[in-house]
Write a protein that holds these residues in place. Structure first.
Motif, PDB file in Angstrom:
ATOM      1  N   ALA A 106     -43.334  11.377  53.574  1.00 38.77           N
ATOM      2  CA  ALA A 106     -43.246  12.592  52.770  1.00 38.77           C
ATOM      3  C   ALA A 106     -43.464  12.315  51.291  1.00 38.77           C
ATOM      4  O   ALA A 106     -43.015  11.297  50.762  1.00 38.77           O
ATOM      5  N   GLU A 107     -44.131  13.245  50.632  1.00 39.77           N
ATOM      6  CA  GLU A 107     -44.279  13.222  49.186  1.00 39.77           C
ATOM      7  C   GLU A 107     -43.093  13.946  48.562  1.00 39.77           C
ATOM      8  O   GLU A 107     -42.839  15.109  48.889  1.00 39.77           O
ATOM      9  N   PRO A 108     -42.339  13.310  47.666  1.00 36.79           N
ATOM     10  CA  PRO A 108     -41.265  14.036  46.986  1.00 36.79           C
ATOM     11  C   PRO A 108     -41.841  15.160  46.128  1.00 36.79           C
ATOM     12  O   PRO A 108     -42.784  14.945  45.365  1.00 36.79           O
ATOM     13  N   LEU A 109     -41.273  16.344  46.281  1.00 32.67           N
ATOM     14  CA  LEU A 109     -41.759  17.508  45.542  1.00 32.67           C
ATOM     15  C   LEU A 109     -40.855  17.869  44.379  1.00 32.67           C
ATOM     16  O   LEU A 109     -41.319  18.096  43.269  1.00 32.67           O
ATOM     17  N   PHE A 110     -39.551  17.929  44.652  1.00 35.58           N
ATOM     18  CA  PHE A 110     -38.632  18.292  43.569  1.00 35.58           C
ATOM     19  C   PHE A 110     -37.286  17.619  43.761  1.00 35.58           C
ATOM     20  O   PHE A 110     -36.956  17.134  44.844  1.00 35.58           O
ATOM     21  N   PHE A 111     -36.533  17.616  42.665  1.00 36.72           N
ATOM     22  CA  PHE A 111     -35.270  16.891  42.600  1.00 36.72           C
ATOM     23  C   PHE A 111     -34.252  17.754  41.867  1.00 36.72           C
ATOM     24  O   PHE A 111     -34.595  18.489  40.933  1.00 36.72           O
ATOM     25  N   LEU A 112     -32.993  17.673  42.319  1.00 38.49           N
ATOM     26  CA  LEU A 112     -31.877  18.304  41.626  1.00 38.49           C
ATOM     27  C   LEU A 112     -30.765  17.276  41.470  1.00 38.49           C
ATOM     28  O   LEU A 112     -30.585  16.412  42.331  1.00 38.49           O
ATOM     29  N   ASP A 113     -30.039  17.373  40.360  1.00 41.98           N
ATOM     30  CA  ASP A 113     -28.977  16.409  40.116  1.00 41.98           C
ATOM     31  C   ASP A 113     -27.635  17.107  39.931  1.00 41.98           C
ATOM     32  O   ASP A 113     -27.575  18.286  39.571  1.00 41.98           O
ATOM     33  N   GLU A 171     -47.423  16.783  55.927  1.00 41.04           N
ATOM     34  CA  GLU A 171     -48.142  17.626  56.875  1.00 41.04           C
ATOM     35  C   GLU A 171     -47.732  17.267  58.307  1.00 41.04           C
ATOM     36  O   GLU A 171     -47.545  16.094  58.638  1.00 41.04           O
ATOM     37  N   ARG A 172     -47.579  18.296  59.128  1.00 45.41           N
ATOM     38  CA  ARG A 172     -47.247  18.076  60.531  1.00 45.41           C
ATOM     39  C   ARG A 172     -48.302  17.158  61.163  1.00 45.41           C
ATOM     40  O   ARG A 172     -49.477  17.291  60.939  1.00 45.41           O
ATOM     41  N   GLY A 173     -47.871  16.216  61.918  1.00 48.69           N
ATOM     42  CA  GLY A 173     -48.805  15.259  62.499  1.00 48.69           C
ATOM     43  C   GLY A 173     -48.979  14.003  61.674  1.00 48.69           C
ATOM     44  O   GLY A 173     -49.626  13.052  62.110  1.00 48.69           O
ATOM     45  N   GLN A 174     -48.396  13.982  60.457  1.00 49.07           N
ATOM     46  CA  GLN A 174     -48.483  12.809  59.590  1.00 49.07           C
ATOM     47  C   GLN A 174     -47.117  12.160  59.381  1.00 49.07           C
ATOM     48  O   GLN A 174     -46.975  11.275  58.536  1.00 49.07           O
ATOM     49  N   ILE A 175     -46.130  12.595  60.150  1.00 54.55           N
ATOM     50  CA  ILE A 175     -44.764  12.125  59.948  1.00 54.55           C
ATOM     51  C   ILE A 175     -44.602  10.691  60.442  1.00 54.55           C
ATOM     52  O   ILE A 175     -45.104  10.322  61.510  1.00 54.55           O
ATOM     53  N   LEU A 176     -43.903   9.897  59.675  1.00 54.89           N
ATOM     54  CA  LEU A 176     -43.534   8.538  60.057  1.00 54.89           C
ATOM     55  C   LEU A 176     -42.039   8.485  60.369  1.00 54.89           C
ATOM     56  O   LEU A 176     -41.283   9.296  59.861  1.00 54.89           O
ATOM     57  N   PRO A 177     -41.595   7.522  61.226  1.00 52.93           N
ATOM     58  CA  PRO A 177     -42.372   6.484  61.891  1.00 52.93           C
ATOM     59  C   PRO A 177     -43.108   7.008  63.110  1.00 52.93           C
ATOM     60  O   PRO A 177     -42.710   8.017  63.700  1.00 52.93           O
ATOM     61  N   ARG A 178     -44.161   6.291  63.494  1.00 51.73           N
ATOM     62  CA  ARG A 178     -44.900   6.619  64.706  1.00 51.73           C
ATOM     63  C   ARG A 178     -44.258   5.942  65.910  1.00 51.73           C
ATOM     64  O   ARG A 178     -43.548   4.953  65.775  1.00 51.73           O
ATOM     65  N   GLY A 179     -44.560   6.482  67.069  1.00 54.28           N
ATOM     66  CA  GLY A 179     -43.961   5.946  68.296  1.00 54.28           C
ATOM     67  C   GLY A 179     -44.745   4.832  68.930  1.00 54.28           C
ATOM     68  O   GLY A 179     -44.334   4.299  69.973  1.00 54.28           O
ATOM     69  N   ASP A 180     -45.900   4.449  68.343  1.00 54.36           N
ATOM     70  CA  ASP A 180     -46.750   3.438  68.980  1.00 54.36           C
ATOM     71  C   ASP A 180     -46.603   2.063  68.348  1.00 54.36           C
ATOM     72  O   ASP A 180     -47.492   1.220  68.460  1.00 54.36           O
TER      73      ASP A 180
END
Length: 380
Positions: A106-113, A171-180
């Motif tokens: 995932a790309e970090p988009l926003f942060f709150l503290d 994006e859906r389908g790009q999630i890590l970790p992979r199962g292979d």
């Protein structure tokens, strides 16, 4: 209209009880330029609203899955408070959250503290938030909001506490970790900058045992004080790792990178199994790891064996990349091009032997080690 208190007593204001609204407003005004500098596509609102807004479409996502993480910096915070060095602890706060996001691809988009204290010191809070903004820029995340809580009676004088909250997308389908993930895949280590933000209760205990102060000369690093050396901020791996994923086929089935593991509390022993499927194990070559000298000092001072060091500290590896064994060189090249110094530190092997109770993977095979952890360096 009467301006006195009940029964002729003088009024007791919120400020009299220990909460200074004007100081809080002054802090917001002071940090606005720093927050503005973290803007990115999808986030362009100013501070002051009741909530922070983020536009996923403007950020370029089509079918995203949101990923969230929250964390703190543990008792490393005590060193910042006691040494009066507040400029980088905010980087640690961001790092602990966004490094957890990126292991999902995932790309970090926003942060709150969240900043809580007994009495607000605007100068200290300014330095802390500046560090948070610096960390957000390193991660490519927008600092879109936060909370400053002044709570007299809850904290000792000068104390404060921090928590961070990050949201990213993949994006859906790009999630890590992979199962292979399979035997023959390669483990690539990315160097840490030192202790990062885990194990500091033990670190502080060992500093106290040696009767050192934060202002004393550092016994493992020339030219530094103990406090400055131990406050070296946690590395943020987001941009180089995302660049390497993109350059080697993405996070989907065509990609060369199959998994990532953020080496935090629990070290390699506890964190790597969290991303592995049940039928494989990992073998780490300790001789391949360049161990910063702080860990040698901790080992000698505490009389710790390698096993305890490896399940408490990162020992020089802050992130592990699991790469397709047939495509190791392109991954290494992409990481180098992104500014990293990757090192092959092991491989995936068939499952067998002892199992681990690592968080999230109760039936995963344990990590096995060969060689010795290089914990040389100057003695204390």
């Amino acid at each position: 209209m009467s301006t006195g208190g009940t029964g002729g007593k003088p009024p007791i204001t919120y400020r009299d009880s220990g909460v200074d609204i004007d100081a809080g407003n002054a802090l917001v005004d002071a940090i606005k330029p720093m927050v503005k500098a973290t803007r990115r596509p999808g986030a362009d609102a100013d501070l002051g609203g009741f909530g922070g807004l983020f536009d996923l479409r403007a950020a370029g996502y089509h079918d995203p899955v949101l990923v969230a993480a929250n964390d703190g910096v543990g008792t490393k915070l005590k060193i910042a408070i006691e040494s009066g060095r507040h400029a980088t602890i905010g980087i640690d706060l961001v790092a602990m959250c966004v490094n957890d996001l990126v292991v999902q691809g995932a790309e970090p988009l926003f942060f709150l503290d969240y900043f809580a204290t007994g009495r607000l010191d605007v100068s200290v809070a300014h330095d802390v938030v500046k560090g948070i903004a610096d960390g957000c820029r390193m991660a490519g995340a927008a600092l879109i909001g936060g909370e400053t809580a002044e709570m007299p009676g809850m904290y000792q004088a000068g104390d404060y506490d921090l928590a961070g909250f990050a949201v990213g997308a993949v994006e859906r389908g790009q999630i890590l970790p992979r199962g292979d993930i399979a035997p023959g895949d390669v483990l690539i280590g990315l160097p840490s900058s030192g202790v990062h933000s885990n194990g500091y209760s033990l670190v502080r205990r060992l500093v106290a045992e040696e009767t050192l102060t934060w202002a004393d000369a550092c016994p493992w690093e020339n030219g530094q004080t103990v406090g400055a050396a131990l406050l070296e901020p946690t590395r943020i791996y987001v941009k180089p790792v995302l660049a390497a994923i993109k350059a080697t086929g993405g996070g989907g089935p065509d990609g060369a990178i199959k998994a990532l593991s953020h080496i935090t509390g629990g070290g390699i022993s506890e964190n790597l199994p969290r991303v592995l499927p049940e039928m494989v194990a990992a073998r780490i070559d300790l001789d391949a790891i360049a161990v910063p000298p702080v860990f040698g000092w901790l080992k000698r001072t505490g009389g710790l064996d390698d096993a305890e060091m490896l399940r408490t500290f990162n020992c020089g590896v802050g992130m592990i990349v699991v790469a397709d064994g047939a495509r190791t060189e392109p991954v290494m090249a992409a990481l180098r091009a992104a500014g990293e110094a990757p090192v092959v530190i092991g491989a995936i092997t068939p499952g067998g032997g002892e199992r681990t109770n690592a968080k999230g993977k109760g039936q995963a095979w344990a990590v096995a080690y060969r060689g010795q952890l290089g914990l040389d360096g100057p003695s204390s």
